[in-house]
Design a protein around this motif. Structure first.
Motif, PDB file in Angstrom:
ATOM      1  N   TRP A 320       0.838  -1.196   0.000  1.00 63.31           N
ATOM      2  CA  TRP A 320       0.000   0.000   0.000  1.00 63.31           C
ATOM      3  C   TRP A 320       0.876   1.250   0.000  1.00 63.31           C
ATOM      4  N   TYR A 331      -2.760  10.038  -4.936  1.00 62.49           N
ATOM      5  CA  TYR A 331      -3.135   8.746  -5.515  1.00 62.49           C
ATOM      6  C   TYR A 331      -2.796   7.642  -4.524  1.00 62.49           C
ATOM      7  N   SER A 332      -3.479   6.510  -4.667  1.00 62.41           N
ATOM      8  CA  SER A 332      -3.187   5.346  -3.827  1.00 62.41           C
ATOM      9  C   SER A 332      -3.018   4.119  -4.719  1.00 62.41           C
ATOM     10  N   SER A 333      -2.137   3.242  -4.268  1.00 64.93           N
ATOM     11  CA  SER A 333      -1.918   1.963  -4.943  1.00 64.93           C
ATOM     12  C   SER A 333      -1.925   0.867  -3.893  1.00 64.93           C
ATOM     13  N   MET A 334      -2.600  -0.211  -4.198  1.00 67.11           N
ATOM     14  CA  MET A 334      -2.667  -1.344  -3.282  1.00 67.11           C
ATOM     15  C   MET A 334      -1.876  -2.541  -3.799  1.00 67.11           C
ATOM     16  N   TRP A 340      -2.861   2.698 -10.029  1.00 67.03           N
ATOM     17  CA  TRP A 340      -3.066   3.846  -9.141  1.00 67.03           C
ATOM     18  C   TRP A 340      -4.496   4.347  -9.265  1.00 67.03           C
ATOM     19  N   GLN A 341      -5.031   4.854  -8.153  1.00 70.40           N
ATOM     20  CA  GLN A 341      -6.376   5.412  -8.123  1.00 70.40           C
ATOM     21  C   GLN A 341      -6.343   6.756  -7.420  1.00 70.40           C
ATOM     22  N   VAL A 343      -7.221   9.609  -5.021  1.00 72.82           N
ATOM     23  CA  VAL A 343      -7.852   9.704  -3.706  1.00 72.82           C
ATOM     24  C   VAL A 343      -8.530  11.055  -3.547  1.00 72.82           C
ATOM     25  N   ASP A 364      -6.818   1.080   6.108  1.00 75.81           N
ATOM     26  CA  ASP A 364      -6.629   1.821   4.853  1.00 75.81           C
ATOM     27  C   ASP A 364      -7.128   3.259   4.945  1.00 75.81           C
ATOM     28  N   ARG A 383     -11.213   6.536   3.296  1.00 75.21           N
ATOM     29  CA  ARG A 383     -10.460   5.323   2.991  1.00 75.21           C
ATOM     30  C   ARG A 383      -9.780   5.490   1.639  1.00 75.21           C
ATOM     31  N   GLN A 385      -9.211   3.802  -1.061  1.00 70.96           N
ATOM     32  CA  GLN A 385      -9.838   3.428  -2.312  1.00 70.96           C
ATOM     33  C   GLN A 385     -11.312   3.831  -2.374  1.00 70.96           C
ATOM     34  N   ARG A 386     -11.797   4.475  -1.313  1.00 69.40           N
ATOM     35  CA  ARG A 386     -13.185   4.930  -1.285  1.00 69.40           C
ATOM     36  C   ARG A 386     -13.231   6.313  -0.639  1.00 69.40           C
TER      37      ARG A 386
END
Length: 1222
Positions: A320, A331-334, A340-341, A343, A364, A383, A385-386
């Motif tokens: 993460w 951005y976040s990456s899991m 990447w997504q 945030v 998270d 969160r 990813q949300r």
């Protein structure tokens, strides 16, 4: 040029920090200072990245099991200047928490320190194209620009070694040697010795930057990234990646594995899995990340569509990552950077944090500060990813200052500035925010958080009467109530305005700190053993290195130390201590009356500051080796060196060792602490033309075996003979001096511990109490210790403070009567006194429709609360109102809120005047366009939405220098000058000011007429001022064309609302005084309007007719009272003429003389056009063919000779003839 040569080099490091809660990767660049730029004090971060630096720019990878931070050096110098970076696991320990870098204090906001790696400094956010030059497009440094242009010109010593370096490079890239060269080719292995080997990075001699990373704990892998930074282009043009899997004995070039055309810029390491490596390509060439899961043995490339400025790794989840981009997006990456997504956008640089384990429910969770205005931000929790709008939490009630959010350990800090004064807020254990409370008359101008260790906050506060110094305050566990510990801490500002605080925590000794204080314009060093309750000067050493007596007597003379700490792990800094070696402190300083920056020497204590010895008369960099069992010293020199010094007996004896056959310009020292490999790596160069030289030193040969139980001895911790320190007697173990055995990494340093009986100094003074000269705490003059106890709400008794608060982590025991602990007392009834009423945020205003929480202070009383809007409530037997009483106001206004408390013993009351406001969206000035000179005109400011008594109106008339100020939106004003007068109204609502202006024509008198329009106009009326002005202009033009009256004599004003109405103003013609002309002029307007001759085309298929509002002939309204009689006569005349015309029309054939005149006129029977019920199919008169004023006047004179009826008849027939022309 020696260890700290003027070579500018880039550092990439991996350093272990004590008890770090989050992972952080920040990019920075380091320029090592010149010899005269040696020192820089502890820097305290402005609620941001928390590191401690000296005069270097460094980007270092700080790391323990959950923290990685990347720094790089930054050069300001010549094109051939080199930069080298290192990456290692290093233990700065808790010392890093006592200070750190802060960005320029433009906001003078709350500053948070440098223990955790949870965020990035403002300077980290703009990454350069090449790590170094001030000409870089964007800097990615953690701190302000330290160091200056670097000159790498060789001196005589360097030239003398150049041929040797070239010979080594030409014949082989690696050579080895063992032990002192003076011992001959076969030294006995039982003698202390060093094993060294040198490797040159062949082919990269042109590269002027390097980043070095030691993979992890007990790993043999070292990665080196070298780069060629073009100062003219401001970009990296070449790069090479090297890898060693034998602790640096040999290296292999990996360019083919990452792509021969790929230009690499940065290197990152996963803090929870050191085998995972991430590299960034230079975005000028391509934007991609290269990922390795095998310590750099192989890489996979993944393209990205944004430019990464900084990374934040999760404290426990190795895959993460949070990434901050160049356009302020997070951005976040899991999956460790593969996907990447987004945030959140508009995120403040360095103001984003992963969840703190054990405090945040979901792992998270991210804490974010988002900008909403220039100096305003919001605290957002969501969160990773949300994080859509519906999933966001806003935990702070309202806006905060930008760059003020810090999530650290159990605390969340933020700051709000209003009316030029900052308020500081803290959330402890994720509970609601509370205002941080300092002594009442501290009146802070500025605050910086130094440390949050041990569930306690250390803060440097600049009080209202301080300029260049700060005071040290210490809080209770929740971080709310602060008490004074030490006044006048020495502080200064760095090159970029960052605050530097002289404050240092000693590792390994609980409660021991050092601080530099300003005393009578002299800087002196003080130390404390009881966490700031008492401070004392440092005792000086008896003699210098040569054995000469210092002749230094306390308190007139003492030892003074520079208390800087470095975020760069490849220099030791001027002071160092280590948890694994309690009681040993090594520092740079001087003996005398005050701290000096010249004639510096090195000093050491082995008994926690009770006695000191001088070990060098020149400045050295000193590291702990072998888990603290040995000391390494390297001269801080401007020339190349080839020797180092090692001590195995706490600095009493030093052995010199040679680590290189040729003198080396040392750029840094890399080691892996707390490991068993005993490897040190020196980085540098033999000359300015040689390749990078990496010298591996194995110092295991200094020891003959591992230490056994008999190799240790004990020592007692004491404070000037007092064995009880922090409430206990402690006995420590340490290796017997001179034993050549290796320490066991996990051996216990504390032999025994026994609690002591409590004394006054085991307690700090509680909030509102102050320490007196005799050591006792007494109430401050502003504090009432007998005030109401809040805890009385939950029981029949409460704990009442005795003025003392036990020092956190103090282990003393109270015997018999607890003299210092709070006393439990019964809650005794008493009459309400000092009833206070305030809103939860202490504000005197609120927005309409929002919840207003009222707080009170009462004990077991009945409360009557009148909100001032007609609503009253009563609470019976109320004991506490901690949560407040909430109320919503539905309308704006100023409300008198009254609280009245009573019980059986008495009563009390409190009043609050609360302003309920709403934002002003629009202001419209309603004013007549024409006014009479000398008579009052009514002006009204219409505000949307409507307000009641909460606005201030400023009225400006023409060229007035001062406005008329009112609290109402209406005013009557008398104009005394004819002509055009400009009126401006400004409406102030809080900090918002809006305005509107109008031009008012002032005349001695005027005539006016009300107008209406055909219904089609209402369907297209947007009811805005601009539209009304345009329609008025069209109507005025039509009237001017029909009447021949000049346009500047006519004014048409449309009124707001529906149906659409207007008023025609006819201004007097200063050039005409003939009453006959005025009569004709009035007659023309009435007739043209009543006959529907004034029309205009609104759209292609929409035509609008303008009428008189009465829809019949009527007199014009005359503003002049003198003419009222003639107006009435004119009214009667017109009515009579109208009736006569109608009578003649109906009975004309029965009146012979009328018929004869009609025949004489050779006209058909006249048709009278009705003034009622006009429609679109009616005959229309062209404006150009309407009778001119001259023609009307001539006909009027002719008709007057025949009589009034003839005049009327002629005019009607004239209009009829004109209508037939269409």
């Amino acid at each position: 040029m020696g260890l700290w040569s003027n070579w500018s080099f880039s550092l990439f490091a991996f350093v272990s920090l004590f008890s770090i809660h989050s992972n952080f990767v920040a990019q920075a660049e380091t320029t090592y200072p010149r010899a005269n730029d040696r020192f820089n004090r502890v820097e305290v971060t402005q609620l941001e990245a928390r590191q401690i630096r000296r005069s270097v720019r460094v980007k270092v990878s700080f790391g323990d099991q959950n923290c990685t931070k990347v720094y790089e050096t930054e050069t300001a110098g010549a094109k051939n200047g080199r930069q080298v970076g290192f990456d290692a696991q290093s233990g700065l320990g808790n010392g890093a928490s006592t200070g750190s870098e802060t960005a320029p204090n433009y906001h003078r906001g709350l500053k948070i320190p440098g223990k955790k790696c949870g965020n990035v400094s403002e300077h980290d956010q703009t990454r350069p194209r090449g790590d170094s030059s001030p000409t870089n497009k964007a800097k990615r440094s953690v701190g302000p620009p330290y160091g200056a242009a670097v000159d790498r010109s060789a001196n005589g010593d360097a030239r003398s070694t150049e041929s040797f370096a070239e010979a080594v490079s030409n014949h082989r890239a690696e050579y080895r040697r063992t032990g002192e060269e003076t011992r001959g080719p076969n030294p006995r292995q039982s003698e202390p010795h060093l094993d060294t080997s040198t490797f040159a990075l062949s082919g990269d001699s042109a590269h002027n930057q390097a980043m070095v990373h030691w993979s992890g704990h007990n790993s043999s892998v070292i990665l080196i990234l070298t780069k060629l930074y073009d100062f003219n282009l401001g970009a990296v043009t070449e790069s090479s990646l090297w890898r060693s899997n034998d602790y640096g004995s040999t290296y292999v070039k990996l360019n083919d594995k990452v792509g021969s055309r790929t230009v690499l810029s940065y290197l990152y390491v996963c803090p929870t899995n050191k085998q995972k490596i991430m590299m960034l390509s230079d975005p000028e060439v391509e934007s991609a990340v290269l990922i390795s899961s095998d310590e750099g043995a192989s890489f996979e490339k993944y393209p990205i569509n944004f430019n990464i400025l900084s990374l934040l790794f999760h404290p426990s989840q190795e895959n993460w990552i949070l990434a901050y981009s160049h356009d302020s997006k997070l951005y976040s990456s899991m999956d460790f950077g593969r996907k990447w997504q987004l945030v959140h956008d508009n995120v403040m640089p360095g103001r984003f944090y992963w969840a703190v384990m054990g405090l945040d429910k979901e792992s998270d969770v991210v804490h974010i500060e988002t900008r909403i205005a220039k100096s305003s931000a919001q605290y957002v929790k969501c969160r990773a990813q949300r994080c859509s709008e519906g999933n966001r939490q806003y935990l702070f009630p309202g806006h905060v200052d930008t760059n003020s959010l810090v999530v650290q350990d159990e605390y969340v800090f933020t700051q709000v500035t209003k009316s030029g004064r900052a308020s500081y807020f803290v959330s402890y254990m994720r509970e609601p925010f509370k205002r941080m409370k300092l002594p009442k008359y501290c009146l802070p101008k500025d605050m910086h958080i130094i440390s949050t260790d041990e569930k306690q906050v250390f803060a440097a506060v600049q009080e209202w009467n301080q300029n260049n110094t700060y005071s040290l305050y210490i809080s209770d566990s929740p971080g709310v109530y602060f008490t004074l510990s030490l006044e006048n801490l020495r502080t200064s500002r760095g090159p970029a305005g960052n605050l530097l605080v002289d404050f240092y925590k000693v590792e390994g000794i609980n409660g021991m700190y050092l601080a530099n204080k300003l005393v009578d314009n002299q800087i002196k060093t003080f130390m404390t053993y009881n966490k700031g309750q008492t401070w004392a000067l440092l005792p000086p050493p008896a003699t210098d290195v040569a054995g000469n007596n210092h002749h230094c007597i306390l308190p007139f003379c003492s030892l003074h130390l520079h208390l800087e700490m470095l975020e760069n792990p490849y220099t030791s800094g001027p002071i160092t201590s280590k948890t694994s070696v309690p009681g040993v402190i090594v520092g740079t300083g001087n003996v005398g009356t005050e701290l000096s920056s010249t004639n510096l020497g090195m000093f050491i204590t082995s008994d926690a500051g009770n006695s000191w010895r001088q070990i060098f008369d020149e400045e050295h960099n000193i590291w702990f080796l072998d888990n603290g069992g040995a000391l390494l010293a390297v001269l801080h020199a401007a020339s190349p060196i080839r020797h180092l010094w090692i001590s195995l007996d706490e600095g009493k004896k030093w052995d010199r060792h040679s680590f290189s056959l040729a003198p080396l310009y040392v750029d840094g020292v890399l080691m892996e602490p707390e490991s068993d490999n005993h490897i040190i790596t020196f980085f540098g160069h033999f000359s300015h033309q040689s390749e990078w030289q990496l010298i591996k030193i194995d110092y295991k040969g200094l020891f003959s075996r591992r230490c056994m139980d008999g190799d240790y001895q004990t020592w007692h911790l004491q404070n000037k003979g007092e064995l009880c320190v922090m409430g206990e007697k402690q006995i420590f173990m340490k290796r017997r001096p001179g034993n050549r055995c290796m320490l066991v990494q996990d051996y216990s340093r504390i032999y025994s511990s026994e609690p002591c009986l409590c004394t006054t100094y085991d307690f700090e003074c509680d909030y509102g109490w102050e320490r007196q000269a005799d050591g006792k705490c007494s109430p401050a003059f502003w504090f009432n210790p007998n005030g109401a106890a809040k805890s009385c709400s939950t029981s029949q008794s409460f704990l009442n403070s005795t003025g003392y608060r036990k020092v956190l982590s103090n282990n003393c025991k109270e015997a018999g009567r607890n003299v210092y602990s709070p006393k439990r007392q019964p809650c005794r009834p008493r009459p309400p006194q000092g009833l206070r009423l305030s809103t939860s945020q202490g504000e005197l205003s609120a927005t309409v429709g929002t919840n207003v929480t009222f707080l009170g202070d009462s004990l077991r009383t009945s409360i009557h609360l009148d909100f001032g809007d007609g609503i009253k409530i009563t609470y019976s037997n109320l004991s506490r109102t901690d949560d407040g009483i909430m109320h919503i106001y539905r309308a704006t206004g100023i409300y008198r809120v009254t609280a009245w408390a009573e019980n059986s013993l008495g009563s009390d009351s409190s009043t609050l005047f609360l302003h309920i406001t709403s934002p002003v969206e629009h202001v419209y000035l309603s004013a007549p366009i024409v006014a009479i000179r000398g008579k009052e005109a009514n002006l009204t400011a219409v505000v949307w939405p409507s307000h009641t008594r909460t606005l201030t109106f400023f009225w400006w008339f023409d060229n007035s220098s001062e406005p008329i100020i009112t609290l109402e939106g209406s005013i009557s004003y008398t104009f005394h000058k004819e002509g055009k007068n400009k009126v401006t109204v400004q409406v102030a609502s809080g900090s918002t000011v809006m305005q509107d202006s109008k031009i008012i024509t002032v005349k001695e008198f005027f005539r006016s007429l009300l107008l209406s329009f055909s219904p089609a106009l209402d369907e297209h009326n947007p009811d805005i001022p601009e539209w009304r002005e345009d329609i008025g202009h069209v109507v005025r033009t039509a009237l001017s064309q029909v009447s021949g009256v000049r346009g500047d004599q006519l004014l048409v004003s449309l009124y707001p609302g529906l149906p659409t109405t207007a008023e025609l103003f006819i201004l007097p013609d200063e050039n005409t005084s003939n009453e006959l002309e005025k009569l004709v002029e009035r007659y023309i307007f009435v007739t043209a309007l009543n006959q529907g001759l004034i029309q205009f085309e609104l759209k292609a298929d929409t035509r609008v007719i303008v009428y008189m509002t009465q829809q019949t002939l009527a007199p014009l309204v005359d503003s002049n009272a003198i003419h009222s009689g003639s107006a009435m006569l004119m009214l009667l005349s017109v009515v009579f003429v109208g009736l006569a015309a109608f009578f003649i029309y109906k009975f004309k054939r029965k009146i012979p003389w009328i018929h004869v005149q009609t025949e004489d006129s050779h006209e058909k029977e006249p048709e009278v056009i009705s003034t009622v019920g006009q429609n679109e199919s009616m005959s229309k008169v062209k404006l150009s063919e309407f009778p001119s004023p001259k023609e009307l006047m001539a006909n009027d004179l002719e008709a007057r000779s025949r009589g009034t009826n003839t005049n009327t008849y002629y005019f009607v027939n004239k209009c009829k003839r004109n209508s037939k022309m269409f």
